[in-house]
Design an enzyme around this catalytic site. Structure first.
Site, PDB file in Angstrom:
ATOM      1  N   CYS A 178      41.493  13.297  48.870  1.00  0.00           N
ATOM      2  CA  CYS A 178      41.547  12.447  49.186  1.00  0.00           C
ATOM      3  C   CYS A 178      41.021  10.919  48.569  1.00  0.00           C
ATOM      4  O   CYS A 178      39.903  10.589  49.523  1.00  0.00           O
ATOM      5  CB  CYS A 178      42.524  11.736  50.137  1.00  0.00           C
ATOM      6  SG  CYS A 178      43.405  13.118  50.796  1.00  0.00           S
ATOM      7  N   GLU A 179      40.706  10.034  47.749  1.00  0.00           N
ATOM      8  CA  GLU A 179      39.854   9.524  46.988  1.00  0.00           C
ATOM      9  C   GLU A 179      40.952   9.000  45.003  1.00  0.00           C
ATOM     10  O   GLU A 179      40.853   9.796  44.363  1.00  0.00           O
ATOM     11  CB  GLU A 179      38.429   9.887  46.021  1.00  0.00           C
ATOM     12  CG  GLU A 179      37.882  10.685  47.458  1.00  0.00           C
ATOM     13  CD  GLU A 179      37.552   9.434  47.527  1.00  0.00           C
ATOM     14  OE1 GLU A 179      36.958   7.887  47.503  1.00  0.00           O
ATOM     15  OE2 GLU A 179      36.501   9.653  48.804  1.00  0.00           O
ATOM     16  N   GLY A 226      17.666  14.410  26.623  1.00  0.00           N
ATOM     17  CA  GLY A 226      18.651  13.687  26.766  1.00  0.00           C
ATOM     18  C   GLY A 226      20.002  13.580  25.640  1.00  0.00           C
ATOM     19  O   GLY A 226      20.461  13.069  24.807  1.00  0.00           O
TER      20      GLY A 226
HETATM   21  N1  LLP Z   1      14.203  15.788  31.638  1.00  0.00           N
HETATM   22  C1  LLP Z   1      14.266  15.091  32.623  1.00  0.00           C
HETATM   23  C2  LLP Z   1      13.208  14.358  34.113  1.00  0.00           C
HETATM   24  C3  LLP Z   1      15.667  14.451  32.832  1.00  0.00           C
HETATM   25  O1  LLP Z   1      15.778  13.629  34.483  1.00  0.00           O
HETATM   26  C4  LLP Z   1      16.913  14.934  32.858  1.00  0.00           C
HETATM   27  C5  LLP Z   1      17.988  15.014  32.873  1.00  0.00           C
HETATM   28  C6  LLP Z   1      15.931  15.943  31.510  1.00  0.00           C
HETATM   29  C7  LLP Z   1      15.585  16.233  31.086  1.00  0.00           C
HETATM   30  C8  LLP Z   1      17.291  16.632  31.016  1.00  0.00           C
HETATM   31  O2  LLP Z   1      18.565  15.950  29.803  1.00  0.00           O
HETATM   32  P1  LLP Z   1      19.901  16.707  29.121  1.00  0.00           P
HETATM   33  O3  LLP Z   1      19.286  17.344  28.234  1.00  0.00           O
HETATM   34  O4  LLP Z   1      20.416  17.550  29.956  1.00  0.00           O
HETATM   35  O5  LLP Z   1      20.767  15.179  29.282  1.00  0.00           O
HETATM   36  N2  LLP Z   1      24.424  14.102  35.942  1.00  0.00           N
HETATM   37  C9  LLP Z   1      24.022  13.486  34.486  1.00  0.00           C
HETATM   38  C10 LLP Z   1      23.552  13.591  33.958  1.00  0.00           C
HETATM   39  C11 LLP Z   1      21.521  13.153  34.541  1.00  0.00           C
HETATM   40  C12 LLP Z   1      20.520  13.507  33.700  1.00  0.00           C
HETATM   41  C13 LLP Z   1      19.811  13.600  34.669  1.00  0.00           C
HETATM   42  N3  LLP Z   1      18.491  13.539  33.553  1.00  0.00           N
HETATM   43  C14 LLP Z   1      25.698  13.394  33.994  1.00  0.00           C
HETATM   44  O6  LLP Z   1      26.306  13.884  33.703  1.00  0.00           O
HETATM   45  O7  LLP Z   1      25.574  13.125  32.854  1.00  0.00           O
END
Ligand code: LLP
Length: 404
Positions: free
Chosen positions: A338-339, A233
């Site tokens: 096309c959106e 996160g």
């Molecule tokens: N661990 C779990 C259980 C998760 O659900 C996620 C991300 C991570 C780790 C990794 O998180 P990060 O360090 O990358 O923030 N597609 C969205 C982000 C979705 C994140 C989903 N889970 C975007 O492009 O912002």
């Protein structure tokens, strides 16, 4: 990415030459930046010596995973496909954690057979399913349970995961009940408490709250966990004005927590490792001038990079060649799909650009290529990596023949 004489270079190669060689749109990664990110992530948490499991959902390119593995990093996976590719990249199964709310029987069985470090379960039904498989195999399985700490991560609404209204994890009361119930289980060994409150977090305070909830639950349950998996996160700066996470504070909070609890910390970072290692090179197909705006019509669309359309998120778009001629008019950077949501960015002014100019869309290494699709029956772009001054195609451009 850096500028020399007003031209963008990726490491020491002029970006224009990469676009010329491989065409556009193309994802282009810098190995040096990846290395730097991993080193600084490790440094930030040196004093707590965590197990770092790269979140494969953020980028599942096999060659990138192989590079990441060489730094001793494990993987956080959420499907059989991600588990397979992590293993194919040579990642040690004992450094792999499996999260996700909807793991199927087949996926759980496969994960158990591959002897991964742990499965992080997210519901009572899933725990029952794991127990059933373990019983069948007459084996005691290590698992983690994901807690839903009911915390607002203060991030984009669509990527928050830690509140009770979100589908992830198990609420406190239920969590405690399950722990009690499984205390003397013959087939399950609960070795981990896992938690993940959202993505693109730039304020340490939600993490502080999260840790205090974890602390409270451990005390209440009196359960001895070997691991506390704090998820990922950690946010990045998508533009210069954005805030960045105070890692020092986060590290200190964890250090304090570890004085009370003898556990190993697991992190599951994705974005913070890979997002700013890549740009998407794209060519201006047409410029459509209307009374109010200039539409800069690009050859990259929302099928190549979904984040702006999906979350309203912002990525900087920089011309490969800078000039000083500013046009004071709204510029909408749009794709060919096309959106109406196929729009990357809207700016009040922009430097003068021409049709056929190449632009770089920044910070697309995480949740970029992995979210791409064949919408409008368009092929997916290639991925190229620059390493030690050489260019390597780490995923070929899809061919229409292969999707028709
Ligand atoms: N661990 C779990 C259980 C998760 O659900 C996620 C991300 C991570 C780790 C990794 O998180 P990060 O360090 O990358 O923030 N597609 C969205 C982000 C979705 C994140 C989903 N889970 C975007 O492009 O912002």
């Amino acid at each position: 990415m850096n500028f020399k004489k007003n031209k963008i270079y990726i490491e020491n190669i002029e970006a224009k030459n990469i676009a010329k060689k491989f065409g556009t749109p193309s994802y282009c990664y810098s190995f040096n930046k990846l290395k730097k990110n991993i080193q600084s992530f490790k440094n930030n948490f040196k004093s707590i010596n965590p197990l770092i499991c790269f979140s494969v959902k953020s980028n599942s390119n096999l060659q990138i995973l192989k590079e990441i593995r060489k730094f001793g990093i494990g993987a956080d996976v959420v499907s059989k496909g991600e588990l397979l590719i992590a293993l194919k990249a040579g990642i040690n199964p004992k450094k792999i954690v499996f999260s996700g709310i909807g793991k199927t029987f087949d996926e759980i069985k496969f994960a158990i057979e591959k002897n991964i470090l742990l499965i992080n379960a997210e519901s009572e039904s899933e725990i029952n399913e794991i127990e059933k498989i373990a019983k069948n195999k007459n084996k005691k399985i290590d698992i983690g349970i994901r807690l839903n700490p009911n915390i607002n991560a203060k991030t984009l609404k669509k990527i928050s995961t830690g509140k009770n209204e979100d589908k992830f994890g198990i609420e406190e009361l239920n969590f405690l009940k399950i722990l009690k119930k499984l205390k003397n289980s013959k087939y399950l060994n609960i070795i981990c408490l896992s938690v993940h409150i959202g993505s693109q977090i730039t304020d340490y305070r939600p993490y502080e709250k999260m840790i205090s909830v974890v602390d409270k639950i451990i005390k209440k349950s009196k359960h001895k966990f070997d691991f506390i998996d704090l998820g990922g996160g950690m946010g990045i700066k998508y533009d210069n004005k954005a805030k960045s996470l105070n890692y020092k504070k986060y590290n200190l909070i964890i250090k304090k927590f570890l004085k009370k609890h003898n556990v190993k910390i697991i992190f599951e970072p994705g974005r913070s490792i890979i997002a700013d290692t890549a740009v998407l090179l794209t060519k201006i197909i047409y410029i459509k001038k209307t009374n109010k705006k200039n539409f800069i019509i690009l050859d990259a669309g929302m099928n190549d990079l979904m984040r702006p359309a999906l979350y309203g998120s912002t990525h900087q778009i920089i011309p490969l060649k800078k000039n000083n001629k500013v046009i004071n008019k709204i510029h909408d950077f749009v794709g060919p799909i096309c959106e109406s949501t196929d729009k990357f960015l809207s700016l009040k002014k922009y430097q003068k650009v021409n049709e056929k100019d190449i632009l770089a869309i920044y910070d697309v290494g995480a949740y970029g290529m992995v979210l791409s699709s064949n919408y409008n029956l368009r092929t997916k772009p290639p991925e190229i990596m620059i390493k030690k001054s050489s260019l390597r195609v780490i995923l070929k451009r899809q061919k229409l023949n292969n999707i028709i």
